[in-house]
Write an enzyme that holds these catalytic residues in place. Structure first.
Site, short mmCIF file in Angstrom:
data_model
loop_
_atom_site.label_atom_id
_atom_site.label_comp_id
_atom_site.label_asym_id
_atom_site.label_seq_id
_atom_site.Cartn_x
_atom_site.Cartn_y
_atom_site.Cartn_z
N ASP A 190 16.69 -7.00 -6.86
CA ASP A 190 17.15 -7.80 -8.00
C ASP A 190 17.95 -8.99 -7.46
O ASP A 190 18.77 -8.82 -6.57
CB ASP A 190 18.02 -6.92 -8.90
CG ASP A 190 18.56 -7.67 -10.11
OD1 ASP A 190 17.99 -8.72 -10.46
OD2 ASP A 190 19.55 -7.19 -10.70
N ASP A 233 12.96 -8.74 -8.92
CA ASP A 233 12.28 -9.96 -9.34
C ASP A 233 11.69 -10.71 -8.15
O ASP A 233 11.89 -10.32 -7.00
CB ASP A 233 13.25 -10.84 -10.14
CG ASP A 233 14.61 -10.95 -9.46
OD1 ASP A 233 14.63 -11.21 -8.24
OD2 ASP A 233 15.65 -10.75 -10.13
N ASP A 270 -2.56 -7.40 -8.00
CA ASP A 270 -3.08 -6.23 -8.70
C ASP A 270 -3.98 -6.74 -9.83
O ASP A 270 -3.52 -7.47 -10.71
CB ASP A 270 -1.90 -5.43 -9.28
CG ASP A 270 -2.13 -3.95 -9.22
OD1 ASP A 270 -3.22 -3.51 -9.63
OD2 ASP A 270 -1.21 -3.22 -8.77
N HIS A 307 3.21 3.75 -6.25
CA HIS A 307 4.06 3.82 -7.44
C HIS A 307 3.62 4.93 -8.39
O HIS A 307 4.26 5.15 -9.40
CB HIS A 307 4.04 2.47 -8.16
CG HIS A 307 2.69 2.16 -8.73
ND1 HIS A 307 1.58 1.99 -7.92
CD2 HIS A 307 2.26 2.03 -10.00
CE1 HIS A 307 0.53 1.77 -8.69
NE2 HIS A 307 0.91 1.78 -9.95
N ASP A 308 2.49 5.57 -8.08
CA ASP A 308 2.01 6.67 -8.93
C ASP A 308 2.21 8.04 -8.28
O ASP A 308 1.88 9.07 -8.87
CB ASP A 308 0.50 6.52 -9.20
CG ASP A 308 0.17 5.35 -10.11
OD1 ASP A 308 1.04 4.92 -10.88
OD2 ASP A 308 -0.97 4.87 -10.04
N GLU A 365 -8.88 0.95 -6.68
CA GLU A 365 -8.32 2.27 -6.99
C GLU A 365 -9.39 3.04 -7.76
O GLU A 365 -9.91 2.56 -8.76
CB GLU A 365 -7.07 2.15 -7.85
CG GLU A 365 -6.43 3.52 -8.08
CD GLU A 365 -5.61 3.61 -9.36
OE1 GLU A 365 -4.71 4.46 -9.41
OE2 GLU A 365 -5.87 2.85 -10.30
N ASP A 404 20.43 -8.45 -13.38
CA ASP A 404 20.02 -7.84 -14.66
C ASP A 404 19.46 -6.43 -14.46
O ASP A 404 18.98 -5.80 -15.41
CB ASP A 404 19.01 -8.72 -15.41
CG ASP A 404 17.68 -8.85 -14.69
OD1 ASP A 404 17.55 -8.31 -13.57
OD2 ASP A 404 16.77 -9.49 -15.25
N ASP A 410 -7.28 -2.14 -10.11
CA ASP A 410 -6.79 -0.97 -10.84
C ASP A 410 -7.95 -0.19 -11.47
O ASP A 410 -8.84 -0.79 -12.08
CB ASP A 410 -5.84 -1.48 -11.94
CG ASP A 410 -5.04 -0.37 -12.60
OD1 ASP A 410 -4.26 0.29 -11.90
OD2 ASP A 410 -5.20 -0.16 -13.82
O1 ISL Z 1 -6.40 9.78 -11.66
C1 ISL Z 1 -5.27 9.80 -11.30
C2 ISL Z 1 -4.88 10.69 -10.20
O2 ISL Z 1 -6.00 11.40 -9.78
C3 ISL Z 1 -4.27 8.97 -11.97
O3 ISL Z 1 -3.09 8.93 -11.23
C4 ISL Z 1 -4.80 7.57 -12.17
O4 ISL Z 1 -5.39 7.11 -10.99
C5 ISL Z 1 -3.76 6.60 -12.50
O5 ISL Z 1 -3.07 6.99 -13.62
C6 ISL Z 1 -4.33 5.21 -12.67
O6 ISL Z 1 -3.37 4.36 -12.18
C7 ISL Z 1 -3.39 2.99 -12.38
O7 ISL Z 1 -3.72 2.60 -13.69
C8 ISL Z 1 -2.79 2.95 -14.71
C9 ISL Z 1 -1.33 2.67 -14.34
O8 ISL Z 1 -0.50 3.34 -15.22
C10 ISL Z 1 -1.02 3.07 -12.92
O9 ISL Z 1 0.30 2.75 -12.58
C11 ISL Z 1 -2.03 2.43 -12.04
O10 ISL Z 1 -1.79 2.61 -10.68
C12 ISL Z 1 -3.16 2.16 -15.92
O11 ISL Z 1 -3.29 0.80 -15.59
CA CA Z 2 16.39 -9.51 -11.90
#
Ligand code: ISL
Ligand code: CA
Length: 543
Positions: free
Chosen positions: A20, A28, A97, A320-321, A251, A24, A198
């Site tokens: 940051d 960023d 992305d 991040h997932d 992905e 805030d 994505d």
């Molecule tokens: O299928 C999954 C794991 O086997 C899920 O994690 C899936 O891949 C995931 O939710 C998809 O992720 C992506 O698209 C989503 C978003 O919320 C995620 O952050 C992103 O990485 C929708 O855009």
């Molecule tokens: Ca900020």
């Protein structure tokens, strides 16, 4: 063709949690710019930037309302241009992305699309209710709800494989494909070096029949890895990507090896590589959330399948997932440092492009949340709701969800031991893990034996080794706790990587390619004789 995208280390930035700059509590773009020197020092060559586009932020930017504008929380287009320029000065490339399976419901296309007579109606997937007034089919989303939402204005349902504020685009409409090409060109012209695409294997829906009944993502056999994707990907490559020095990583959700090959084999001209999930699910019963015991031999089996099966891997352990890898496959207690180094050793001795996630280089651990009210992630909240609806008691819900929540990796980057962990001077948008006082970048950067410096050394070792980058992969030994594999350039050299995924001291066979001189060690050993310490990693030069 140069191989830069095979050789450079990719570092994923989740902008709202990285740095940051204005207090805030939200990371960023100026914050990212201020940390480019640190990334350069680590040895990063490419940044993958999670979405920074204009967005209502219902799914942290994966719901885009304008692909050509920047979310004011993150800065301005001028800031973004400066980021491209400052990164280029340091020889760091940036991939964007590309979220095209869906937009935000606040995207102007969708706003128009709600009107039945609009030219944009066909940009999305609209269907009337069935005879009984119910949704068109039984599909459910990745966030565990019905995949259809009724729009009172036009009296039809629209499809969304994620949140209802993320309507799916209709790829049967050639205009949608043309729009995507324009977006891609826009960012490539600004200086992007490619895209992380994505959930790219979900964009084609073959039919709208009911799915086989299942607890999660019902209907998947109609929209995961369908034949119709391939032609679209080839078109995007031919018309756009081939005209730039860039690469793509797709992905692919719920993907198997066969489908991943169809998307990424070199001669198919679709994607350069794909993210898959198998290797992060060896301790899960059917995908995520239901835990089972980790076994190292199972992990080696999965790694071998993908390492040998694909032309080129996109190898990652965190995103991040995903939960933090040291909390997932490592030991974030007594052997925190050693097991984080073991996992680093595993990653950087894999064949493929290396993707790291912010904080991985300092062994950040899972979020130490105790109450669901501390959670922001839609998926976690959806799963909690689903489990609650089938009367899973709270203690069990927590037990399953805590290790898997996507917020585990979304807590702010721990830069130093000062207030706000050096991430913010304000109130952070998501809790900072209390362990920042001990686990932080500043402490580790100045300490020779730290996880950070271990990563830094591995990155350099890999850069100088054709065998670690391109050599053949072969499994040589595994049991419940230990795995070993070789990396070989035939006629030139061979390395064996040995990893003990347990808190026990063990002895394993000491013969053939399990014998050699120590090239990498996470315990400072000089020689090797077949006995391993807890969470030990050793790389041997065999010949
Ligand atoms: O299928 C999954 C794991 O086997 C899920 O994690 C899936 O891949 C995931 O939710 C998809 O992720 C992506 O698209 C989503 C978003 O919320 C995620 O952050 C992103 O990485 C929708 O855009
Ligand atoms: Ca900020």
């Amino acid at each position: 063709m140069s191989n830069w995208w095979k050789e450079r280390v990719v570092y994923q930035i989740y902008p709202r949690s990285f740095q940051d700059s204005n207090g805030d509590g939200i990371g960023d773009i100026p914050g990212i710019i201020s940390r480019l020197d640190e990334l350069r020092e680590l040895g990063v060559g490419i940044i993958w930037l999670s979405p920074v586009y204009k967005s209502p932020d219902i799914d942290n930017g994966y719901d885009i309302s304008d692909y050509r504008d920047i979310n004011p929380k993150f800065g301005t287009m001028a800031d973004m241009e400066q980021l491209f320029a400052e990164a280029a000065r340091r020889d760091i490339k940036i991939i964007m992305d590309l979220v095209i399976n869906h937009t935000s419901d606040e995207h102007e296309w969708f706003v128009h699309s709600r009107n039945k007579d609009s030219l944009f109606r066909d940009y999305y997937i609209w269907k009337p209710a069935d005879e009984d007034g119910n949704p068109p089919n039984n599909w459910t989303t990745f966030f565990a709800e019905s995949a259809w939402t009724f729009d009172p204005e036009s009296e039809e349902y629209y499809l969304h494989l994620f949140h209802e504020k993320q309507p799916d685009l209709n790829f049967r409409n050639p205009k949608v494909i043309e729009e995507v090409k324009k977006i891609m060109r826009f960012w490539l012209e600004k200086g992007a070096a490619g895209f992380r695409c994505d959930v790219i294997n979900l964009i084609w829906k073959t039919s709208f029949d009911d799915g086989i009944h299942r607890l999660a993502v019902c209907g998947r056999e109609h929209f995961v890895s369908q034949e119709g994707i391939h032609e679209i990907l080839r078109e995007l490559k031919r018309d756009v990507l081939d005209h730039y020095d860039c690469f793509t990583v797709g992905e692919s959700a719920l993907v198997n090896l066969r489908d991943a090959k169809m998307l990424s084999d070199t001669d198919r001209n679709e994607l350069d590589m794909v993210f898959y999930f198998d290797h992060l699910q060896v301790d899960r019963v059917v995908e995520k959330y239901m835990p089972k015991k980790f076994r190292a031999d199972k992990l080696l089996k999965v790694l071998t399948k993908w390492q040998q099966g694909l032309d080129w891997n996109a190898f990652y352990l965190e995103s991040h997932d995903q939960p933090r890898i040291v909390s997932h496959y490592g030991n974030d207690g007594e052997y925190w440092e050693r097991s984080a180094k073991l996992l680093a050793t595993m990653q950087f001795t894999m064949r493929g492009s290396m993707f790291m996630y912010q904080g991985q280089e300092i062994g950040m651990t899972n979020f130490d949340f105790t109450e669901m009210s501390q959670i922001d992630d839609l998926e976690t909240l959806g799963v909690d709701e689903l489990l609650r609806s089938v009367r899973v008691p709270e203690f069990l819900r927590k037990k399953w969800i805590m290790p898997c929540s996507r917020d585990n990796s979304r807590t702010p980057m721990q830069w130093n031991a000062g207030p706000g962990a050096g991430f913010t001077t304000g109130e952070p948008w998501l809790g900072i893990n209390k362990n920042y006082v001990n686990i932080n970048y500043e402490e580790q950067r100045q300490r020779a034996g730290s996880i950070y410096n271990y990563y830094r050394n591995l990155i350099r070792l890999r850069a100088s080794s054709e065998t670690f980058k391109y050599g053949d992969f072969a499994p040589v030994y595994s049991d419940k706790k230990v795995i070993a594999y070789t990396r070989t350039t035939h006629g030139v050299e061979q390395y064996t990587v040995i990893l003990n995924f347990s808190s026990d001291s063990v002895t394993i066979p000491f013969e053939g390619s399990m014998v050699g001189t120590v090239a990498v060690t996470n315990i400072g050993r000089k020689t090797y004789d077949g006995s391993l310490s807890p969470w030990e990693a050793v790389v041997l030069k065999v010949w």
